[in-house]
Design a protein around this motif. Structure first.
Motif, PDB file in Angstrom:
ATOM      1  N   SER A 176       0.878  -1.344  -0.148  1.00  0.00           N
ATOM      2  CA  SER A 176       0.019  -0.126  -0.062  1.00  0.00           C
ATOM      3  C   SER A 176       0.699   1.314   0.024  1.00  0.00           C
ATOM      4  N   ALA A 177       1.726   1.282   0.547  1.00  0.00           N
ATOM      5  CA  ALA A 177       2.798   2.370   0.626  1.00  0.00           C
ATOM      6  C   ALA A 177       3.465   2.742  -0.921  1.00  0.00           C
ATOM      7  N   TRP A 178       4.021   1.496  -1.367  1.00  0.00           N
ATOM      8  CA  TRP A 178       4.059   1.465  -2.943  1.00  0.00           C
ATOM      9  C   TRP A 178       3.053   1.983  -3.786  1.00  0.00           C
ATOM     10  N   ASP A 179       1.907   1.494  -3.592  1.00  0.00           N
ATOM     11  CA  ASP A 179       0.734   2.002  -4.360  1.00  0.00           C
ATOM     12  C   ASP A 179       0.617   3.397  -4.358  1.00  0.00           C
ATOM     13  N   ALA A 180       0.738   4.043  -3.078  1.00  0.00           N
ATOM     14  CA  ALA A 180       0.472   5.451  -2.959  1.00  0.00           C
ATOM     15  C   ALA A 180       1.460   6.295  -3.486  1.00  0.00           C
ATOM     16  N   LEU A 181       2.813   5.807  -3.356  1.00  0.00           N
ATOM     17  CA  LEU A 181       3.956   6.400  -4.111  1.00  0.00           C
ATOM     18  C   LEU A 181       3.665   6.419  -5.633  1.00  0.00           C
ATOM     19  N   GLY A 182       3.423   5.228  -5.897  1.00  0.00           N
ATOM     20  CA  GLY A 182       3.349   4.999  -7.395  1.00  0.00           C
ATOM     21  C   GLY A 182       2.304   5.996  -8.161  1.00  0.00           C
ATOM     22  N   THR A 183       1.098   6.015  -7.276  1.00  0.00           N
ATOM     23  CA  THR A 183      -0.012   6.938  -7.958  1.00  0.00           C
ATOM     24  C   THR A 183       0.281   8.322  -8.021  1.00  0.00           C
ATOM     25  N   ALA A 184       0.994   8.758  -6.774  1.00  0.00           N
ATOM     26  CA  ALA A 184       1.568  10.241  -6.725  1.00  0.00           C
ATOM     27  C   ALA A 184       2.449  10.578  -7.972  1.00  0.00           C
ATOM     28  N   LEU A 185       3.177   9.501  -8.131  1.00  0.00           N
ATOM     29  CA  LEU A 185       4.140   9.668  -9.308  1.00  0.00           C
ATOM     30  C   LEU A 185       3.783   9.904 -10.554  1.00  0.00           C
ATOM     31  N   LEU A 186       2.810   9.065 -10.836  1.00  0.00           N
ATOM     32  CA  LEU A 186       2.165   8.712 -12.131  1.00  0.00           C
ATOM     33  C   LEU A 186       1.162  10.233 -12.562  1.00  0.00           C
ATOM     34  N   HIS A 187       0.729  10.935 -11.337  1.00  0.00           N
ATOM     35  CA  HIS A 187      -0.091  12.108 -11.611  1.00  0.00           C
ATOM     36  C   HIS A 187       0.850  13.267 -11.517  1.00  0.00           C
ATOM     37  N   SER A 188       2.224  13.116 -11.286  1.00  0.00           N
ATOM     38  CA  SER A 188       3.144  14.234 -10.985  1.00  0.00           C
ATOM     39  C   SER A 188       4.043  14.936 -12.267  1.00  0.00           C
ATOM     40  N   GLY A 189       3.809  14.433 -13.284  1.00  0.00           N
ATOM     41  CA  GLY A 189       4.226  15.064 -14.606  1.00  0.00           C
ATOM     42  C   GLY A 189       5.871  14.610 -14.700  1.00  0.00           C
ATOM     43  N   LEU A 190       6.482  13.750 -13.671  1.00  0.00           N
ATOM     44  CA  LEU A 190       7.594  13.001 -13.880  1.00  0.00           C
ATOM     45  C   LEU A 190       7.470  11.745 -14.326  1.00  0.00           C
ATOM     46  N   SER A 191       8.498  11.182 -14.902  1.00  0.00           N
ATOM     47  CA  SER A 191       8.604   9.939 -15.518  1.00  0.00           C
ATOM     48  C   SER A 191       9.645   9.097 -15.160  1.00  0.00           C
ATOM     49  N   VAL A 192       9.456   8.022 -14.755  1.00  0.00           N
ATOM     50  CA  VAL A 192      10.913   7.199 -14.263  1.00  0.00           C
ATOM     51  C   VAL A 192      11.680   6.474 -15.460  1.00  0.00           C
ATOM     52  N   THR A 193      12.941   7.000 -15.465  1.00  0.00           N
ATOM     53  CA  THR A 193      13.948   6.501 -16.524  1.00  0.00           C
ATOM     54  C   THR A 193      14.787   5.464 -15.962  1.00  0.00           C
ATOM     55  N   LYS A 194      14.964   5.253 -14.942  1.00  0.00           N
ATOM     56  CA  LYS A 194      15.659   3.949 -14.162  1.00  0.00           C
ATOM     57  C   LYS A 194      15.434   3.976 -12.765  1.00  0.00           C
ATOM     58  N   VAL A 195      15.628   2.572 -12.514  1.00  0.00           N
ATOM     59  CA  VAL A 195      15.435   1.937 -10.906  1.00  0.00           C
ATOM     60  C   VAL A 195      16.585   1.246 -10.556  1.00  0.00           C
ATOM     61  N   LEU A 196      17.238   1.615  -9.655  1.00  0.00           N
ATOM     62  CA  LEU A 196      18.614   0.681  -9.130  1.00  0.00           C
ATOM     63  C   LEU A 196      18.361   0.506  -7.766  1.00  0.00           C
ATOM     64  N   PRO A 197      18.914  -0.662  -7.185  1.00  0.00           N
ATOM     65  CA  PRO A 197      19.044  -1.004  -5.776  1.00  0.00           C
ATOM     66  C   PRO A 197      20.366  -0.382  -5.285  1.00  0.00           C
ATOM     67  N   MET A 198      20.110   0.264  -4.075  1.00  0.00           N
ATOM     68  CA  MET A 198      21.472   0.935  -3.407  1.00  0.00           C
ATOM     69  C   MET A 198      21.099   1.008  -1.922  1.00  0.00           C
ATOM     70  N   ARG A 199      22.396   0.277  -1.224  1.00  0.00           N
ATOM     71  CA  ARG A 199      22.150   0.277   0.018  1.00  0.00           C
ATOM     72  C   ARG A 199      22.148   1.594   0.691  1.00  0.00           C
ATOM     73  N   GLY A 200      21.179   1.665   1.550  1.00  0.00           N
ATOM     74  CA  GLY A 200      20.893   3.270   2.448  1.00  0.00           C
ATOM     75  C   GLY A 200      21.330   3.236   3.755  1.00  0.00           C
ATOM     76  N   GLU A 201      21.872   1.755   4.352  1.00  0.00           N
ATOM     77  CA  GLU A 201      22.196   1.841   5.618  1.00  0.00           C
ATOM     78  C   GLU A 201      23.531   1.128   6.091  1.00  0.00           C
ATOM     79  N   GLY A 202      24.247   1.449   7.025  1.00  0.00           N
ATOM     80  CA  GLY A 202      25.390   0.928   7.277  1.00  0.00           C
ATOM     81  C   GLY A 202      25.199  -0.529   8.025  1.00  0.00           C
ATOM     82  N   GLN A 203      26.141  -0.937   8.861  1.00  0.00           N
ATOM     83  CA  GLN A 203      26.153  -2.349   9.297  1.00  0.00           C
ATOM     84  C   GLN A 203      25.183  -2.373  10.502  1.00  0.00           C
ATOM     85  N   GLY A 204      24.332  -3.434  10.600  1.00  0.00           N
ATOM     86  CA  GLY A 204      23.571  -3.709  11.947  1.00  0.00           C
ATOM     87  C   GLY A 204      22.643  -2.526  12.132  1.00  0.00           C
ATOM     88  N   GLY A 205      22.534  -2.414  13.380  1.00  0.00           N
ATOM     89  CA  GLY A 205      21.772  -1.595  14.019  1.00  0.00           C
ATOM     90  C   GLY A 205      20.537  -2.190  14.767  1.00  0.00           C
TER      91      GLY A 205
END
Length: 720
Positions: free
Chosen positions: A592-621
């Protein structure tokens, strides 16, 4: 109109400040970047982060290497993949580009962009986020030593340190930690029960020792670590692990009755009663000092009572927050269900006296920059000098409030001697030292090298010229950075087509109620009179209700999140130049979070040209468990051409399969690296981002299904 023309002319007249634009297709959009090696850097950065990012706690801060990698890959065309690391390690430059972050949070995106010679503009609705980021962006122009700071520290330390001493065998010693315990009355037999999770104060695996205390007389004993039972000289037997409290339940040792320690409703909660029972004191000074434990004697309690009397003498002039903790819109009943109703309730009398004297002294400092450093240190210092500070038994140091991103109730809090130098995590002197190190780093930054070293950062950034100003100042080229405390739903300060790059990390749906936690700091900023407008009073709380992150998963709340995020994306699209780029990171375990984000993006005037994975956090926690997502999806967007069509968010079956296959391909490669840990939750998150990127507005039919349905039905790797 004249103002806009004038700003353009100034920009053109400043040699080298005009940004040349992005490649028609960037290396980031080609996807040919060393994802696994960047993840290795993220892991190392989690253990040795940029000192700027350690000066003040912020929640869910992304690692700097993530944003720097994005900036590097944006500057290069696809045929320059072999120059990625050379560029990353010193030659990344977006000179003159205007970079916008509409959700600055801890400020990492803007710090990394400014280091690459961008002019940066940041918005955040949370005043604590903007407070932290302003310092980070101004640090390179500050001094790493101010005589006024040393003077203030000496002045307050002389008044407070005598209250942190104890007598041991006729010799006065400095106390490092005071141990308190919550006392609660048994509802069955009315006995007072100390809420100990166990009867161990600390342990050392290296020395095979533990320090435990008698459940009756509190005498502290040093035992071998394998010992399970303490036989005290008072005649009592204590089973070390058999505490009176665990998982929110108290067990009365007298009648064995069990009861919850939290109230069922906010009005029925009583403020916790705390008892001082043990101390950790120092023998010797500096690095050669040794640490020992003892129980509290009458003289120790009398010393605390002296602080209480001093506090009462101050009367109405006391510099502590007067505001109550907001109830409305909270995602968590803590700390209210434990009887903490006001922000002042987090502190005992000795801590309040210390903070009053320190805050009053800071207010008298004439140098703006020295005072700003002290105010930042004061704010960061709060979480290790309150009664929600815990003790890490195996490390023998404090565990600050918000070590996990919540109000974790502590039944056995530790009070730190705030004026120890060198020893003691979170003392004021050590906090000031952190800020000095951050300023020194900002003046001469270094970068983690993928081969394991740390190298000097070679740039041509004119640090002496860096300055904070207004949004107009940044657009005209007369300032390097501008930070505004406001929502990004209306970016009225920015004209159309004025931004080269939007680089951001939006709130992750309901992962964290940022302002619910930051309000703790804001209450003290208001007491110090440093909170920005419209929070510059003693009654306005942080924007808990206005924050984009939701606190409940109702249909209404999810719809509100989608609509507000859509409005912000639309504003980002409006202010982007025709060839501008928007890059943001996102992760969430709920479809549902991705559905909300995707719907917002599709109505925004922005178009996705690429999706990549990238680690956003350090070790553990402390938030890490098997289902935790550690990898962000990075979504790269350009402005759409043509009119936005109507209809619902849908995806073709063929596009859905392509999205899963692309996620499979990343999983097959990244899951083979043991250290960087790309697991199934990360695969699912990436697959959902890829589904969003391939969705469009239209009608469902036999070969097209709703995006929401596709997001709910992500297969496991290799199933497609």
């Amino acid at each position: 109109m004249a103002k806009t023309s004038q700003a353009k002319q100034i920009i053109e007249n400043r040699r080298g400040d005009t940004f040349g634009g992005w490649p028609a297709r960037t290396l980031l959009e080609a996807g040919d970047i060393p994802i696994a090696q960047i993840a290795e850097l993220a892991l190392r950065e989690g253990q040795s982060s940029n000192p700027l990012y350690r000066v003040h706690r912020w929640f869910a801060r992304r690692v700097g290497s993530q944003f720097r990698s994005i900036l590097t890959a944006l500057t290069l065309p696809p045929d320059k993949a072999d120059t990625f690391w050379d560029t990353y390690l010193g030659k990344t430059s977006v000179h003159g580009a205007v970079v916008l972050d509409p959700f600055i949070g801890g400020g990492t995106s803007l710090v990394e962009s400014m280091r690459c010679n961008a002019r940066v503009i940041g918005f955040d609705i949370d005043p604590v986020a903007t407070f932290i980021t302003r310092f980070e962006l101004a640090a390179s122009r500050m001094e790493d030593h101010y005589p006024e700071i040393e003077q203030i520290c000496n002045e307050v330390a002389q008044l407070i340190t005598p209250l942190h001493r104890t007598m041991v065998d006729g010799v006065e010693r400095d106390v490092l930690h005071h141990f308190w315990v919550q006392v609660k009355q048994c509802s069955n037999c009315q006995s007072d029960v100390e809420l100990h999770p166990h009867f161990q104060l600390a342990y050392s695996k290296e020395k095979c020792l533990q320090w435990v205390f008698c459940k009756d007389c509190h005498a502290v004993h040093e035992l071998r670590i394998e010992r399970k039972v303490l036989h005290c000289s008072c005649g009592k037997r204590t089973t070390i692990s058999a505490g009176t409290h665990g998982n929110g339940i108290m067990t009365c040792p007298t009648c064995k009755h069990t009861q919850k320690i939290a109230a069922d409703d906010l009005d029925g909660a009583e403020r916790p009663t705390l008892r001082l029972f043990a101390q950790e004191y120092l023998v010797g000074t500096g690095k050669n000092c040794t640490r020992h434990f003892k129980r509290v004697e009458e003289a120790d309690q009398a010393l605390y009572d002296r602080a209480t009397r001093k506090l009462r003498m101050i009367g109405n002039g006391l510099l502590v927050p007067t505001r109550s903790i907001p109830r409305e819109g909270r995602s968590d009943g803590r700390p209210l269900i434990h009887g903490i109703r006001h922000y002042a309730d987090f502190f005992n009398d000795r801590q309040k006296l210390h903070l009053h004297l320190l805050g009053s002294a800071i207010g008298r400092v004439e140098s703006d920059e020295a005072r700003r450093c002290l105010e930042l240190a004061f704010s960061e210092h709060l979480t290790t000098n309150c009664m929600y500070t815990a003790y890490a038994f195996g490390y023998r140091r404090t565990s600050p409030m918000f070590s996990i991103h919540s109000y974790r109730h502590i039944t056995r809090p530790v009070e730190l001697n705030p004026w120890q130098d060198g020893v003691g995590r979170g003392t004021f002197i050590n906090t000031v030292r952190k800020i000095s190190k951050a300023i020194a780093f900002a003046k001469a930054p270094q970068e983690l090298h993928p081969e394991g070293t740390r190298v000097a950062y070679e740039d041509d950034f004119e640090r002496e010229q860096a300055c904070l100003g207004s949004v107009d100042d940044v657009l005209s080229g007369s300032a390097t950075a501008a930070i505004e405390t406001q929502s990004s739903e209306e970016l009225h300060l920015l004209p159309d087509g004025s931004v080269d790059l939007v680089l951001t990390d939006p709130p992750y749906f309901d992962n964290l109620s940022y302002s619910e936690l930051s309000d703790f700091y804001l209450a003290w900023h208001q007491a110090l009179r440093i909170a920005p407008h419209p929070y510059d009073d003693n009654v306005t709380s942080a924007p808990i209700l206005q924050n984009l992150a939701i606190t409940r998963r109702s249909d209404e709340a999810i719809k509100g999140y989608q609509e507000r995020l859509q409005q912000i994306f639309m504003e980002c699209n409006r202010v982007l130049k025709p060839d501008g780029i928007c890059v943001f990171t996102y992760h969430h375990k709920l479809a549902s979070a991705w559905d909300a984000l995707g719907t917002a993006l599709l109505h925004s005037g922005l178009s996705v040209t690429k999706v990549l994975p990238m680690r956003g956090e350090g070790q553990g926690g402390l938030h890490t468990y098997d289902g935790t997502i550690k990898w962000d999806a990075v979504l790269v967007c350009r402005k759409k051409s043509g009119v936005i069509k109507g209809g619902g968010a849908v995806i073709r079956e063929t596009a859905f399969k392509d999205a899963i296959l692309e996620a499979d391909s990343h999983f097959e490669v990244l899951s083979t690296y043991k250290r960087i840990v790309f697991k199934i939750p990360d695969f699912t998150n990436l697959a959902r981002a890829l589904v969003v990127s391939r969705s469009f507005l239209g009608e469902a039919d036999a070969s097209i299904r709703p995006m929401s349905d596709a997001l709910k039905n992500i297969p496991t790797p290799g199933e497609m």
